[in-house]
Design a protein around this motif. Structure first.
Motif, PDB file in Angstrom:
ATOM      1  N   PHE A 230     -14.437  24.569 -47.817  1.00 45.17           N
ATOM      2  CA  PHE A 230     -14.028  23.865 -46.609  1.00 45.17           C
ATOM      3  C   PHE A 230     -13.095  22.716 -46.989  1.00 45.17           C
ATOM      4  O   PHE A 230     -13.369  21.964 -47.931  1.00 45.17           O
ATOM      5  N   SER A 231     -12.015  22.564 -46.231  1.00 47.98           N
ATOM      6  CA  SER A 231     -11.131  21.424 -46.409  1.00 47.98           C
ATOM      7  C   SER A 231     -10.580  21.012 -45.053  1.00 47.98           C
ATOM      8  O   SER A 231     -10.439  21.841 -44.153  1.00 47.98           O
ATOM      9  N   ALA A 232     -10.275  19.737 -44.901  1.00 48.75           N
ATOM     10  CA  ALA A 232      -9.730  19.232 -43.650  1.00 48.75           C
ATOM     11  C   ALA A 232      -8.595  18.267 -43.957  1.00 48.75           C
ATOM     12  O   ALA A 232      -8.643  17.539 -44.951  1.00 48.75           O
ATOM     13  N   LYS A 233      -7.600  18.290 -43.085  1.00 54.18           N
ATOM     14  CA  LYS A 233      -6.457  17.403 -43.235  1.00 54.18           C
ATOM     15  C   LYS A 233      -6.106  16.796 -41.895  1.00 54.18           C
ATOM     16  O   LYS A 233      -6.374  17.373 -40.838  1.00 54.18           O
ATOM     17  N   MET A 234      -5.471  15.651 -41.968  1.00 53.29           N
ATOM     18  CA  MET A 234      -4.937  15.018 -40.761  1.00 53.29           C
ATOM     19  C   MET A 234      -3.579  14.424 -41.148  1.00 53.29           C
ATOM     20  O   MET A 234      -3.501  13.243 -41.509  1.00 53.29           O
ATOM     21  N   PRO A 235      -2.532  15.219 -41.101  1.00 54.92           N
ATOM     22  CA  PRO A 235      -1.218  14.762 -41.565  1.00 54.92           C
ATOM     23  C   PRO A 235      -0.586  13.694 -40.680  1.00 54.92           C
ATOM     24  O   PRO A 235       0.248  12.927 -41.159  1.00 54.92           O
ATOM     25  N   ASN A 236      -1.001  13.623 -39.406  1.00 52.59           N
ATOM     26  CA  ASN A 236      -0.507  12.574 -38.520  1.00 52.59           C
ATOM     27  C   ASN A 236      -1.530  12.323 -37.422  1.00 52.59           C
ATOM     28  O   ASN A 236      -2.548  13.025 -37.348  1.00 52.59           O
ATOM     29  N   ALA A 237      -1.243  11.369 -36.583  1.00 48.18           N
ATOM     30  CA  ALA A 237      -2.225  10.936 -35.586  1.00 48.18           C
ATOM     31  C   ALA A 237      -2.479  11.957 -34.492  1.00 48.18           C
ATOM     32  O   ALA A 237      -3.424  11.804 -33.709  1.00 48.18           O
ATOM     33  N   SER A 238      -1.681  12.992 -34.426  1.00 43.69           N
ATOM     34  CA  SER A 238      -1.824  13.931 -33.311  1.00 43.69           C
ATOM     35  C   SER A 238      -2.228  15.330 -33.752  1.00 43.69           C
ATOM     36  O   SER A 238      -2.185  16.269 -32.957  1.00 43.69           O
ATOM     37  N   PHE A 239      -2.671  15.489 -35.003  1.00 43.77           N
ATOM     38  CA  PHE A 239      -2.956  16.833 -35.457  1.00 43.77           C
ATOM     39  C   PHE A 239      -3.912  16.824 -36.646  1.00 43.77           C
ATOM     40  O   PHE A 239      -3.759  16.024 -37.580  1.00 43.77           O
ATOM     41  N   SER A 240      -4.882  17.744 -36.599  1.00 41.20           N
ATOM     42  CA  SER A 240      -5.795  17.907 -37.717  1.00 41.20           C
ATOM     43  C   SER A 240      -6.121  19.384 -37.875  1.00 41.20           C
ATOM     44  O   SER A 240      -6.097  20.143 -36.902  1.00 41.20           O
ATOM     45  N   THR A 241      -6.416  19.776 -39.098  1.00 42.24           N
ATOM     46  CA  THR A 241      -6.826  21.153 -39.368  1.00 42.24           C
ATOM     47  C   THR A 241      -8.116  21.161 -40.176  1.00 42.24           C
ATOM     48  O   THR A 241      -8.375  20.264 -40.977  1.00 42.24           O
ATOM     49  N   LEU A 242      -8.899  22.188 -39.938  1.00 42.29           N
ATOM     50  CA  LEU A 242     -10.077  22.485 -40.740  1.00 42.29           C
ATOM     51  C   LEU A 242      -9.884  23.887 -41.285  1.00 42.29           C
ATOM     52  O   LEU A 242      -9.706  24.831 -40.512  1.00 42.29           O
ATOM     53  N   LYS A 243      -9.900  24.006 -42.600  1.00 42.29           N
ATOM     54  CA  LYS A 243      -9.624  25.284 -43.232  1.00 42.29           C
ATOM     55  C   LYS A 243     -10.848  25.764 -44.002  1.00 42.29           C
ATOM     56  O   LYS A 243     -11.533  24.973 -44.675  1.00 42.29           O
ATOM     57  N   ILE A 244     -11.097  27.055 -43.903  1.00 41.64           N
ATOM     58  CA  ILE A 244     -12.175  27.686 -44.666  1.00 41.64           C
ATOM     59  C   ILE A 244     -11.546  28.806 -45.485  1.00 41.64           C
ATOM     60  O   ILE A 244     -10.920  29.715 -44.932  1.00 41.64           O
ATOM     61  N   GLN A 245     -11.708  28.714 -46.792  1.00 41.17           N
ATOM     62  CA  GLN A 245     -11.099  29.710 -47.657  1.00 41.17           C
ATOM     63  C   GLN A 245     -11.896  29.846 -48.951  1.00 41.17           C
ATOM     64  O   GLN A 245     -11.984  28.874 -49.701  1.00 41.17           O
ATOM     65  N   PRO A 246     -12.470  30.998 -49.213  1.00 43.62           N
ATOM     66  CA  PRO A 246     -12.561  32.178 -48.350  1.00 43.62           C
ATOM     67  C   PRO A 246     -13.721  32.045 -47.373  1.00 43.62           C
ATOM     68  O   PRO A 246     -14.712  31.359 -47.661  1.00 43.62           O
TER      69      PRO A 246
END
Lengths: 112, 116
Positions: B65-81
């Protein structure tokens, strides 16, 4: 660490009857307390909140809750339940660590 | 305001595939949270950000699991694999830093993930 306990997993009431959902919390300082409601397929929506002051707080949809420090409780009440109140209800406590801890939820079923 | 917007609403994938969940918080909110909801474990906080910076990721289950928030209006949560036990509803929530609205979370509608 903070924790929230909702003793009742499932409650069934008749439409028009009164409702009380129980919530007990564990936190060393003055808590910020919340009740949220979740309808099927939806996110959680804030019903009401307690920060300080009057221990009886009013929320949306006719709900109220009473903070009792001596009992570490924040029970949710409604005098007359409507069929549309059927949902899952979550109690939560916010701490100064920046996080909210949620209880496991109580599912409310309303009988016609 | 359109509220907290999550996509996709539903995702069905096969074990081993990469999954990316997306969240757009409410404009002006400076904190963002990712929660996971399952029948067995209830609502779990995975990670939260303040002003785009990860503050507490102690709830992230594992390195997949990893999560990012590159700017104030967007975030992602990634699951791999991805694995079948990752099947859950993932909620994003945001919070304003203002005193009047402090500590109140606004939730998105959730992303229901099914891993086969």
């Amino acid at each position: 660490a903070q924790s929230v306990t909702q003793p009742d997993i499932h409650i069934t009431v008749s439409e028009g009857a009164s409702l009380e959902l129980r919530c007990n919390y564990s936190y060393g300082a003055t808590p910020y307390l919340f009740w949220y409601v979740q309808s099927p397929g939806q996110g959680l929506q804030l019903l009401l909140k307690y920060f300080s002051g009057d221990t009886l707080v009013q929320g949306i949809k006719g709900f109220e809750a009473e903070f009792k420090r001596s009992q570490s409780s924040f029970n949710l009440r409604k005098p007359s339940v409507h069929w549309s109140d059927a949902a899952e209800y979550f109690c939560a406590v916010y701490t100064n660590a920046g996080k909210s801890t949620f209880g496991d939820g109580t599912t409310l079923t309303v009988k016609p | 305001d359109a509220g907290v917007i999550q996509s996709p609403r539903h995702e069905v994938t096969e074990m081993g595939q990469e999954v990316t969940l997306r969240c757009k918080p409410i404009s002006g909110h400076n904190s963002l949270f990712w929660y996971r909801q399952t029948m067995m474990r209830g609502l779990e906080l995975l990670i939260y950000f303040n002003n785009n910076v990860p503050i507490d990721d102690s709830g992230m289950p594992e390195d997949r699991f990893s999560a990012k928030m590159p700017n104030a209006s967007f975030s992602t949560l990634k699951i791999q694999p991805s694995e079948p036990r990752d099947s859950a509803v993932y909620f994003c929530a945001s919070r304003t830093g203002s005193v009047s609205g402090a500590n109140v979370l606004t939730f998105g509608a959730g992303s229901r993930l099914t891993v086969l």
